[in-house]
Design a protein around this motif. Structure first.
Motif, PDB file in Angstrom:
ATOM      1  N   ASN A 213      -3.154 -35.025  10.321  1.00  0.00           N
ATOM      2  CA  ASN A 213      -2.256 -33.998  10.878  1.00  0.00           C
ATOM      3  C   ASN A 213      -2.972 -32.693  11.204  1.00  0.00           C
ATOM      4  O   ASN A 213      -2.463 -31.890  11.972  1.00  0.00           O
ATOM      5  CB  ASN A 213      -1.148 -33.658   9.864  1.00  0.00           C
ATOM      6  CG  ASN A 213      -0.098 -34.755   9.773  1.00  0.00           C
ATOM      7  OD1 ASN A 213       0.397 -35.241  10.788  1.00  0.00           O
ATOM      8  ND2 ASN A 213       0.219 -35.162   8.560  1.00  0.00           N
ATOM      9  N   LYS A 216      -3.816 -31.200  14.737  1.00  0.00           N
ATOM     10  CA  LYS A 216      -2.734 -31.198  15.716  1.00  0.00           C
ATOM     11  C   LYS A 216      -2.377 -29.736  16.033  1.00  0.00           C
ATOM     12  O   LYS A 216      -2.597 -28.843  15.210  1.00  0.00           O
ATOM     13  CB  LYS A 216      -1.514 -31.936  15.149  1.00  0.00           C
ATOM     14  CG  LYS A 216      -1.766 -33.443  14.999  1.00  0.00           C
ATOM     15  CD  LYS A 216      -0.630 -34.151  14.288  1.00  0.00           C
ATOM     16  CE  LYS A 216      -0.894 -35.649  14.180  1.00  0.00           C
ATOM     17  NZ  LYS A 216       0.089 -36.350  13.333  1.00  0.00           N
ATOM     18  N   HIS A 261      -8.146 -35.481  16.394  1.00  0.00           N
ATOM     19  CA  HIS A 261      -6.798 -35.922  16.779  1.00  0.00           C
ATOM     20  C   HIS A 261      -5.852 -34.752  16.568  1.00  0.00           C
ATOM     21  O   HIS A 261      -5.674 -34.352  15.430  1.00  0.00           O
ATOM     22  CB  HIS A 261      -6.403 -37.115  15.902  1.00  0.00           C
ATOM     23  CG  HIS A 261      -5.015 -37.598  16.095  1.00  0.00           C
ATOM     24  ND1 HIS A 261      -4.645 -38.374  17.160  1.00  0.00           N
ATOM     25  CD2 HIS A 261      -3.878 -37.415  15.354  1.00  0.00           C
ATOM     26  CE1 HIS A 261      -3.356 -38.675  17.064  1.00  0.00           C
ATOM     27  NE2 HIS A 261      -2.870 -38.108  15.974  1.00  0.00           N
ATOM     28  N   ASN A 320      -2.128 -37.576  23.752  1.00  0.00           N
ATOM     29  CA  ASN A 320      -1.548 -38.605  22.901  1.00  0.00           C
ATOM     30  C   ASN A 320      -0.161 -38.986  23.411  1.00  0.00           C
ATOM     31  O   ASN A 320       0.633 -38.101  23.754  1.00  0.00           O
ATOM     32  CB  ASN A 320      -1.425 -38.026  21.478  1.00  0.00           C
ATOM     33  CG  ASN A 320      -1.179 -39.060  20.404  1.00  0.00           C
ATOM     34  OD1 ASN A 320      -1.585 -40.224  20.548  1.00  0.00           O
ATOM     35  ND2 ASN A 320      -0.540 -38.655  19.317  1.00  0.00           N
ATOM     36  N   GLU A 321       0.108 -40.274  23.510  1.00  0.00           N
ATOM     37  CA  GLU A 321       1.477 -40.779  23.721  1.00  0.00           C
ATOM     38  C   GLU A 321       2.201 -40.177  24.921  1.00  0.00           C
ATOM     39  O   GLU A 321       3.357 -39.776  24.810  1.00  0.00           O
ATOM     40  CB  GLU A 321       2.309 -40.539  22.457  1.00  0.00           C
ATOM     41  CG  GLU A 321       1.695 -41.140  21.217  1.00  0.00           C
ATOM     42  CD  GLU A 321       2.551 -40.928  19.960  1.00  0.00           C
ATOM     43  OE1 GLU A 321       3.504 -40.137  20.017  1.00  0.00           O
ATOM     44  OE2 GLU A 321       2.260 -41.565  18.942  1.00  0.00           O
ATOM     45  N   GLN A 396      -3.285 -47.335  19.234  1.00  0.00           N
ATOM     46  CA  GLN A 396      -2.842 -46.905  17.894  1.00  0.00           C
ATOM     47  C   GLN A 396      -2.652 -48.098  16.956  1.00  0.00           C
ATOM     48  O   GLN A 396      -3.063 -48.070  15.813  1.00  0.00           O
ATOM     49  CB  GLN A 396      -1.532 -46.118  18.001  1.00  0.00           C
ATOM     50  CG  GLN A 396      -1.708 -44.732  18.614  1.00  0.00           C
ATOM     51  CD  GLN A 396      -0.453 -43.888  18.499  1.00  0.00           C
ATOM     52  OE1 GLN A 396       0.519 -44.239  17.821  1.00  0.00           O
ATOM     53  NE2 GLN A 396      -0.469 -42.745  19.162  1.00  0.00           N
ATOM     54  N   GLU A 427      -5.367 -46.134  14.965  1.00  0.00           N
ATOM     55  CA  GLU A 427      -4.376 -45.848  13.911  1.00  0.00           C
ATOM     56  C   GLU A 427      -3.794 -47.137  13.347  1.00  0.00           C
ATOM     57  O   GLU A 427      -2.577 -47.310  13.265  1.00  0.00           O
ATOM     58  CB  GLU A 427      -3.243 -44.976  14.480  1.00  0.00           C
ATOM     59  CG  GLU A 427      -3.732 -43.700  15.149  1.00  0.00           C
ATOM     60  CD  GLU A 427      -2.614 -42.803  15.656  1.00  0.00           C
ATOM     61  OE1 GLU A 427      -1.442 -43.021  15.292  1.00  0.00           O
ATOM     62  OE2 GLU A 427      -2.928 -41.886  16.420  1.00  0.00           O
ATOM     63  N   TRP A 467      -4.785 -46.135   9.554  1.00  0.00           N
ATOM     64  CA  TRP A 467      -4.042 -44.867   9.472  1.00  0.00           C
ATOM     65  C   TRP A 467      -3.647 -44.601   8.025  1.00  0.00           C
ATOM     66  O   TRP A 467      -2.478 -44.658   7.658  1.00  0.00           O
ATOM     67  CB  TRP A 467      -2.829 -44.885  10.420  1.00  0.00           C
ATOM     68  CG  TRP A 467      -2.368 -43.490  10.756  1.00  0.00           C
ATOM     69  CD1 TRP A 467      -1.177 -42.918  10.414  1.00  0.00           C
ATOM     70  CD2 TRP A 467      -3.087 -42.496  11.496  1.00  0.00           C
ATOM     71  NE1 TRP A 467      -1.131 -41.623  10.895  1.00  0.00           N
ATOM     72  CE2 TRP A 467      -2.288 -41.342  11.556  1.00  0.00           C
ATOM     73  CE3 TRP A 467      -4.366 -42.465  12.100  1.00  0.00           C
ATOM     74  CZ2 TRP A 467      -2.705 -40.172  12.204  1.00  0.00           C
ATOM     75  CZ3 TRP A 467      -4.763 -41.296  12.739  1.00  0.00           C
ATOM     76  CH2 TRP A 467      -3.927 -40.169  12.780  1.00  0.00           C
TER      77      TRP A 467
HETATM   78  C1  XIL Z   1       1.860 -39.096  11.743  1.00  0.00           C
HETATM   79  C2  XIL Z   1       1.337 -38.631  10.402  1.00  0.00           C
HETATM   80  O1  XIL Z   1       0.701 -39.700   9.751  1.00  0.00           O
HETATM   81  C3  XIL Z   1       2.485 -38.099   9.567  1.00  0.00           C
HETATM   82  O2  XIL Z   1       1.999 -37.518   8.377  1.00  0.00           O
HETATM   83  C4  XIL Z   1       3.266 -37.052  10.352  1.00  0.00           C
HETATM   84  O3  XIL Z   1       4.401 -36.652   9.628  1.00  0.00           O
HETATM   85  C5  XIL Z   1       3.693 -37.596  11.704  1.00  0.00           C
HETATM   86  O4  XIL Z   1       2.563 -38.067  12.392  1.00  0.00           O
HETATM   87  N1  XIL Z   1       1.001 -41.581  16.116  1.00  0.00           N
HETATM   88  C6  XIL Z   1       0.071 -40.575  16.008  1.00  0.00           C
HETATM   89  C7  XIL Z   1      -0.125 -39.887  14.713  1.00  0.00           C
HETATM   90  O5  XIL Z   1      -0.679 -40.328  16.962  1.00  0.00           O
HETATM   91  O6  XIL Z   1      -0.473 -38.547  14.880  1.00  0.00           O
HETATM   92  C8  XIL Z   1       1.095 -39.997  13.830  1.00  0.00           C
HETATM   93  O7  XIL Z   1       0.771 -39.464  12.554  1.00  0.00           O
HETATM   94  C9  XIL Z   1       1.550 -41.440  13.743  1.00  0.00           C
HETATM   95  C10 XIL Z   1       1.919 -41.966  15.095  1.00  0.00           C
END
Ligand code: XIL
Length: 503
Positions: A213, A216, A261, A320-321, A396, A427, A467
């Motif tokens: 985290n 971010k 990340h 991301n996403e 992921q 992940e 992850w």
């Molecule tokens: C997740 C974390 O693991 C949690 O602790 C947080 O509350 C939410 O995010 N995709 C991603 C990650 O790219 O950043 C996310 O991580 C999980 C899904």
């Protein structure tokens, strides 16, 4: 006088009974001075021994938080397994909460650890895990929910520190086993990183780390300072690496490379980022200002990490996403609203412009195995490839043993690999519907298959990252998705990952 003195000394000692570091376990024994348990209330409630001294009761309550509590010395970043039996004889059923009151610099705050409903007259277990935060004082207590005046009792309160399990078993190292092919890594969070024995254990298994985290935007963007700078220049951006520090410090000290990340995401990004003066009460900024902020943010993150940790971060998830589930188009996000559909391409351009030489730039997404999203991802990657701004794609792979199934995963991997980009599994975790032997066997099988797939593309694969390490600290803890259980014991999935490379 002398006796009074001894009694007073005992009382003082008992006021804050503490666990020494060696003695990480605690099992309640109320036979002596209630074992340090006392009534938490603003008057009225009191504790008493019951069940022939085996249990501790509480009566005279007038608020849900009135409870029996005890001070514990807990180690920051250590995770604890807690359980207690609770019983009440006054209502058909009542809801109980096992909670912690913690204080930092005299400020008390609270967390609920676990809840349970106890039927009249039945000893009922409440159990859960608590990862100790950065506090000077911890009081564990058993309170009620919606039963402010209920009297009740507890017994068999058990607390066990889990990090004592680290290194208990002489395990083969996954990082070592995969060394000839690609780094094998994990996500790690701040609270894990402040615990040295835990990190040493992780370092024995993993040779690339990624902050779960802490890199971010909601951790990195310094909203307060950005707000001050915005008075002069709306495109100015300030960042800080405070949250990531323990992770990056450890990685730097041990020479473990880090995957960054993430720079641009619809989630975990302060709303203020998109508003005039970084003030969510004011209107949103326009496209040009936001493009300025986007570039300055990316530049500032590369600069801060490059200066404070030269060479440590070898790759970054730039975006991301971005692709919508069930579609080929981009998902709605404030980035898209303010900048428009080209925000992804602009982000990669800026990243390419400001990234230190050799740092690889990734697009990262989930549900790659599903169409039509897979096509959306492939199209986006092609566009970025043509612009020369992307180096790799991160799958992921947050999967479940029931879906999407290995065939779909393999097919998606093949399709994206054909684009010729670098690849990573960024992940990886695999949830199970229940903690049964059969489910863990199916989980192990899928982990093994995924690792074999990565191995068959070893030339193209930059890294595989799980992850998280232990089930109880996973973001999907309820579904036991990782390689180690809550006691750092390797699960069948661990051995499947190991065997995949040994065959
Ligand atoms: C997740 C974390 O693991 C949690 O602790 C947080 O509350 C939410 O995010 N995709 C991603 C990650 O790219 O950043 C996310 O991580 C999980 C899904």
């Amino acid at each position: 006088m002398r006796i009074l003195g001894i009694v007073l000394a005992c009382l003082l000692l008992l006021a804050a009974p503490a666990l020494s570091e060696e003695e990480a376990d605690y099992v309640s024994d109320f036979s002596y001075w209630a074992d340090g348990w006392y009534a938490r209330s603003n008057g009225g409630a009191s504790v008493f021994l019951t069940d022939h001294g085996a249990a501790l009761g509480i009566e005279g309550r007038t608020a849900d938080w009135h409870s029996m509590g005890r001070d514990f010395t807990l180690a920051e970043g250590e995770s604890y397994q807690l359980s207690v039996l609770v019983r009440q004889d006054e209502a058909d059923e009542a809801r109980f909460v096992l909670s912690v009151a913690h204080s930092h610099q005299g400020q008390e705050s609270y967390e609920n650890i676990a809840v349970a409903t106890a039927k009249r007259g039945e000893w009922t277990e409440i159990s859960g895990t608590y990862l100790a935060g950065q506090y000077e004082r911890f009081v564990l207590y058993v309170e009620t929910q919606g039963a402010a005046t209920l009297s009740y009792a507890i017994k068999d309160f058990v607390l066990r520190g889990k990090t004592q399990a680290f290194g208990a078993e002489d395990l083969p190292s996954l990082a070592e086993a995969y060394k000839a092919y690609f780094p094998f890594g994990t996500a790690v969070t701040y609270m894990e990183a402040v615990n040295r024995p835990r990190m040493d254990f992780y370092a024995s298994q993993f040779n690339i780390l990624t902050p779960g985290n802490e890199l971010k935007p909601d951790s990195v963007l310094n909203v307060a300072v950005s707000r001050m700078l915005a008075a002069e220049d709306e495109t100015a951006v300030a960042v800080h690496l405070t949250a990531a520090k323990p992770i990056l410090d450890y990685a730097q000290e041990k020479g473990i490379p880090v995957h960054g990340h993430v720079l641009v995401w619809h989630s975990q990004t302060p709303k203020a980022f998109f508003h005039e003066g970084y003030d969510p009460r004011r209107p949103m900024v326009g496209r040009e200002v936001m493009l300025g902020r986007l570039e300055h943010y990316i530049e500032a993150v590369f600069k801060a990490t490059g200066e404070q940790y030269p060479g440590l971060i070898v790759s970054w998830d730039v975006v991301n996403e971005a692709v919508e589930d069930g579609k080929t188009s981009l998902r709605d996000s404030l980035w898209k609203t303010v900048i428009g559909d080209d925000y992804v391409e602009r982000a990669f351009e800026f990243a390419r412009k400001h990234a230190p030489k050799g740092v690889k730039l990734y697009y990262n997404d989930y549900n790659t195995a599903y169409e039509p999203k897979q096509t959306g991802i492939a199209n986006l990657l092609k566009k970025l490839q043509e612009a020369g701004t992307v180096d790799g794609y991160g799958f992921q792979m947050h999967h479940d043993i029931r879906q999407p199934g290995y065939r779909a995963i393999e097919k998606a991997f093949k399709r994206i690999a054909a684009l010729g980009l670098c690849l990573r599994i960024s992940e990886l975790d695999v949830t199970v519907p229940d903690p049964s032997e059969a489910s863990f066997a199916a989980q192990a099988k899928l982990y093994g298959q995924v690792m074999k797939l990565a191995l068959s593309y070893a030339d193209q694969v930059d890294a595989v990252q799980v992850w998280g390490v232990m089930d109880d600290l996973s973001w999907r803890a309820k579904s036991f998705p990782l390689l180690f259980d809550a006691w750092a014991k390797p699960k069948p999935a661990f051995y499947a990952v190991l065997e995949a490379v040994q065959d």
